[in-house]
Motif scaffolding. Structure first.
Motif, PDB file in Angstrom:
ATOM      1  N   PHE A 142      38.885  13.071  16.004  1.00  0.00           N
ATOM      2  CA  PHE A 142      39.216  12.473  15.854  1.00  0.00           C
ATOM      3  C   PHE A 142      39.103  11.487  17.702  1.00  0.00           C
ATOM      4  O   PHE A 142      38.750  11.974  18.659  1.00  0.00           O
ATOM      5  N   LEU A 143      39.745  10.095  17.614  1.00  0.00           N
ATOM      6  CA  LEU A 143      38.820   9.468  18.854  1.00  0.00           C
ATOM      7  C   LEU A 143      40.188   8.265  18.852  1.00  0.00           C
ATOM      8  O   LEU A 143      40.932   7.633  18.491  1.00  0.00           O
ATOM      9  N   ASP A 144      39.996   7.904  20.587  1.00  0.00           N
ATOM     10  CA  ASP A 144      41.104   6.513  21.237  1.00  0.00           C
ATOM     11  C   ASP A 144      39.867   5.501  20.360  1.00  0.00           C
ATOM     12  O   ASP A 144      39.708   5.320  21.858  1.00  0.00           O
ATOM     13  N   VAL A 145      40.150   4.634  20.155  1.00  0.00           N
ATOM     14  CA  VAL A 145      39.255   3.306  19.750  1.00  0.00           C
ATOM     15  C   VAL A 145      40.073   2.621  20.279  1.00  0.00           C
ATOM     16  O   VAL A 145      41.161   2.704  21.083  1.00  0.00           O
ATOM     17  N   ASP A 146      39.081   2.770  21.538  1.00  0.00           N
ATOM     18  CA  ASP A 146      39.552   1.408  22.819  1.00  0.00           C
ATOM     19  C   ASP A 146      39.974  -0.058  22.090  1.00  0.00           C
ATOM     20  O   ASP A 146      40.858  -0.218  22.942  1.00  0.00           O
ATOM     21  N   ARG A 147      39.499  -0.387  21.245  1.00  0.00           N
ATOM     22  CA  ARG A 147      39.518  -1.461  20.361  1.00  0.00           C
ATOM     23  C   ARG A 147      39.181  -2.598  19.141  1.00  0.00           C
ATOM     24  O   ARG A 147      39.108  -1.517  18.699  1.00  0.00           O
ATOM     25  N   HIS A 148      39.441  -3.519  18.908  1.00  0.00           N
ATOM     26  CA  HIS A 148      39.352  -4.133  17.087  1.00  0.00           C
ATOM     27  C   HIS A 148      37.841  -3.719  17.454  1.00  0.00           C
ATOM     28  O   HIS A 148      37.526  -4.727  17.782  1.00  0.00           O
ATOM     29  N   TYR A 149      36.874  -3.038  16.700  1.00  0.00           N
ATOM     30  CA  TYR A 149      35.893  -3.496  15.673  1.00  0.00           C
ATOM     31  C   TYR A 149      35.721  -4.067  14.892  1.00  0.00           C
ATOM     32  O   TYR A 149      36.023  -3.078  13.854  1.00  0.00           O
ATOM     33  N   PHE A 150      35.384  -5.167  15.040  1.00  0.00           N
ATOM     34  CA  PHE A 150      35.089  -6.057  13.879  1.00  0.00           C
ATOM     35  C   PHE A 150      34.020  -6.669  13.567  1.00  0.00           C
ATOM     36  O   PHE A 150      33.255  -7.549  14.885  1.00  0.00           O
ATOM     37  N   PRO A 167      42.124  -0.476  16.805  1.00  0.00           N
ATOM     38  CA  PRO A 167      42.537   0.485  18.152  1.00  0.00           C
ATOM     39  C   PRO A 167      43.640   1.854  18.121  1.00  0.00           C
ATOM     40  O   PRO A 167      44.151   1.161  16.983  1.00  0.00           O
ATOM     41  N   GLY A 168      43.797   1.829  18.759  1.00  0.00           N
ATOM     42  CA  GLY A 168      44.209   3.654  18.853  1.00  0.00           C
ATOM     43  C   GLY A 168      43.971   5.124  18.090  1.00  0.00           C
ATOM     44  O   GLY A 168      42.439   4.830  17.839  1.00  0.00           O
ATOM     45  N   TYR A 169      44.621   5.594  18.568  1.00  0.00           N
ATOM     46  CA  TYR A 169      43.738   7.124  18.717  1.00  0.00           C
ATOM     47  C   TYR A 169      43.779   7.367  16.588  1.00  0.00           C
ATOM     48  O   TYR A 169      45.337   7.106  16.443  1.00  0.00           O
ATOM     49  N   GLN A 170      43.087   8.100  15.949  1.00  0.00           N
ATOM     50  CA  GLN A 170      42.596   8.140  14.630  1.00  0.00           C
ATOM     51  C   GLN A 170      41.938   8.931  14.154  1.00  0.00           C
ATOM     52  O   GLN A 170      40.763   9.193  15.640  1.00  0.00           O
ATOM     53  N   LEU A 171      41.821   9.339  13.069  1.00  0.00           N
ATOM     54  CA  LEU A 171      40.419   9.655  12.346  1.00  0.00           C
ATOM     55  C   LEU A 171      39.779   8.851  11.822  1.00  0.00           C
ATOM     56  O   LEU A 171      39.390   8.294  10.697  1.00  0.00           O
ATOM     57  N   VAL A 172      38.154   9.078  12.247  1.00  0.00           N
ATOM     58  CA  VAL A 172      37.244   8.475  12.249  1.00  0.00           C
ATOM     59  C   VAL A 172      36.213   9.079  11.396  1.00  0.00           C
ATOM     60  O   VAL A 172      35.726  10.471  11.599  1.00  0.00           O
ATOM     61  N   SER A 188      27.688  -4.478  25.241  1.00  0.00           N
ATOM     62  CA  SER A 188      25.785  -4.361  25.811  1.00  0.00           C
ATOM     63  C   SER A 188      25.660  -2.493  25.016  1.00  0.00           C
ATOM     64  O   SER A 188      26.352  -2.512  24.679  1.00  0.00           O
ATOM     65  N   ASP A 189      24.585  -2.667  25.760  1.00  0.00           N
ATOM     66  CA  ASP A 189      23.797  -0.993  25.215  1.00  0.00           C
ATOM     67  C   ASP A 189      24.139  -0.120  25.877  1.00  0.00           C
ATOM     68  O   ASP A 189      24.808   1.556  25.619  1.00  0.00           O
ATOM     69  N   TYR A 190      24.776  -0.601  27.246  1.00  0.00           N
ATOM     70  CA  TYR A 190      25.108   0.680  27.918  1.00  0.00           C
ATOM     71  C   TYR A 190      26.766   1.234  27.832  1.00  0.00           C
ATOM     72  O   TYR A 190      26.737   1.799  27.418  1.00  0.00           O
ATOM     73  N   ALA A 191      27.980  -0.494  26.841  1.00  0.00           N
ATOM     74  CA  ALA A 191      28.497   0.070  25.816  1.00  0.00           C
ATOM     75  C   ALA A 191      28.153   0.874  24.804  1.00  0.00           C
ATOM     76  O   ALA A 191      29.348   1.848  24.052  1.00  0.00           O
ATOM     77  N   ARG A 192      27.663   0.576  24.042  1.00  0.00           N
ATOM     78  CA  ARG A 192      27.633   1.427  23.395  1.00  0.00           C
ATOM     79  C   ARG A 192      26.688   3.176  23.316  1.00  0.00           C
ATOM     80  O   ARG A 192      27.097   4.009  22.264  1.00  0.00           O
ATOM     81  N   ILE A 193      25.747   3.209  24.711  1.00  0.00           N
ATOM     82  CA  ILE A 193      25.253   4.076  24.522  1.00  0.00           C
ATOM     83  C   ILE A 193      26.547   5.371  24.949  1.00  0.00           C
ATOM     84  O   ILE A 193      26.943   6.552  24.899  1.00  0.00           O
ATOM     85  N   ALA A 194      27.817   4.583  25.900  1.00  0.00           N
ATOM     86  CA  ALA A 194      28.683   5.734  26.148  1.00  0.00           C
ATOM     87  C   ALA A 194      29.708   5.959  25.120  1.00  0.00           C
ATOM     88  O   ALA A 194      30.130   6.868  24.859  1.00  0.00           O
ATOM     89  N   ARG A 195      29.487   4.826  24.128  1.00  0.00           N
ATOM     90  CA  ARG A 195      30.386   5.199  23.032  1.00  0.00           C
ATOM     91  C   ARG A 195      29.992   6.707  22.086  1.00  0.00           C
ATOM     92  O   ARG A 195      30.722   7.310  21.395  1.00  0.00           O
ATOM     93  N   GLN A 196      28.211   6.633  21.861  1.00  0.00           N
ATOM     94  CA  GLN A 196      27.520   7.376  21.298  1.00  0.00           C
ATOM     95  C   GLN A 196      27.914   8.610  22.097  1.00  0.00           C
ATOM     96  O   GLN A 196      27.996   9.824  21.344  1.00  0.00           O
ATOM     97  N   GLN A 197      27.719   9.385  23.420  1.00  0.00           N
ATOM     98  CA  GLN A 197      28.124  10.040  23.521  1.00  0.00           C
ATOM     99  C   GLN A 197      29.056  10.395  23.600  1.00  0.00           C
ATOM    100  O   GLN A 197      29.213  11.736  23.638  1.00  0.00           O
TER     101      GLN A 197
END
Length: 299
Positions: A142-150, A167-172, A188-197
């Motif tokens: 379960f993640l609170d997805v911050d925006r539309h990833y498309f 976007p929104g809280y959902q099961l991924v 950026s790579d930093y945004a990607r790293i933050a998502r991974q962590q």
């Protein structure tokens, strides 16, 4: 119970890739394993790749150096932007993700050791299939997805993985989970790293159960290669990692001082030696350990 635990661990570590040439070569540049885990912190390099060293040219999509400090009871993560321009031993100046594609796990270890000045005792090479398996077996995250990833590759230029996550809280789950943590088409790579962590923290929460341990063991057996051979040590690693509280997990990224293009016209990011050294020191001694040390002196 002890017999079951031993058989369980032997199954986890029986991946044929653990005896591959790539693994044997990588083991040559690793530091000796400590006799007792509390003796000193353990450094573990985690590679997220699209193969397990069986083919040349595989990509390391993710590089994270983990520090497991059993004595002070914390785990520290240091992530490396994949476009970071570094010196790769035996290869030359290039993006850090070229270390694996040009020389396998051994060269990736040598590159991170040279960059950080830190010895590495273990590595885990995690195939993308292992990631999907873990997420699906855990029932998703379960993640609170911050925006539309498309992305549907309808524009001009390079093609990327297609995805459509609202976007929104959902099961991924599965493929969407992998695409979410790998996505970097328009950030950026930093945004990607933050998502991974963030994702790893939520995945850890989903696997803190007996069934979660089953899932990890299945994934390690099928899609993870490692130099680890000790069943008892694997069990201790898993117990430590799954039981550690979230406020004892520190997360860092190699700081980028600027960006540009390399001689081939590809995008790269640069780092500053002094700032990197400071970040490595913070990774080894997270702020909460400094507060504890000060409190101990006061007592």
């Amino acid at each position: 119970g002890a017999l079951f635990a031993t058989e369980y661990g032997n199954y986890a570590l029986s991946n044929p890739g653990n005896d591959s040439l790539d693994t044997k070569q990588a083991t040559q540049v690793l530091a000796p394993e400590p006799k007792n885990l509390p003796d000193k912190p353990i450094n573990v390099l985690v590679l997220g790749t699209d193969d397990r060293g069986s083919k040349s040219g595989g990509r390391s999509d993710t590089l994270i150096l983990l520090r497991l400090d059993f004595k002070r009871s914390f785990i520290s993560q240091l992530s490396f932007p994949r476009d970071l321009q570094v010196n790769i031993p035996g290869h030359g100046t290039d993006k850090i993700n070229a270390a694996y594609s040009s020389g396998g796990t051994k060269r990736a270890i040598e590159t991170v050791k040279q960059l950080t000045g830190e010895d590495i005792q273990y590595f885990f090479n995690v195939d993308f299939n292992a990631f999907r398996r873990l997420v699906n077996d855990a029932g998703g995250v379960f993640l609170d997805v911050d925006r539309h990833y498309f992305n549907d590759n309808s524009g001009s230029g390079e093609n990327f993985e297609q995805l459509d996550i609202l976007p929104g809280y959902q099961l991924v789950k599965g493929a969407d989970a992998l695409d979410y943590v790998r996505y970097r088409h328009f950030d950026s790579d930093y945004a990607r790293i933050a998502r991974q962590q963030l994702f790893l923290a939520e995945l850890k929460r989903s696997t803190r159960s007996a069934r979660g341990l089953d899932n990890i063991v299945d994934a390690v057996h099928s899609d993870v290669t490692t130099n680890l051979r000790s069943v008892s040590r694997l069990r201790k690693f898993l117990q430590f990692g799954l039981s550690i509280e979230k406020d004892r997990i520190a997360r860092f990224s190699v700081p980028v001082s600027g960006d540009g293009t390399n001689s081939r016209g590809a995008y790269v990011s640069f780092y500053d030696d002094a700032k990197l050294a400071q970040m490595v020191d913070s990774w080894k001694n997270p702020s909460f350990t400094e507060v504890e040390a000060t409190a101990a002196k006061s007592d």
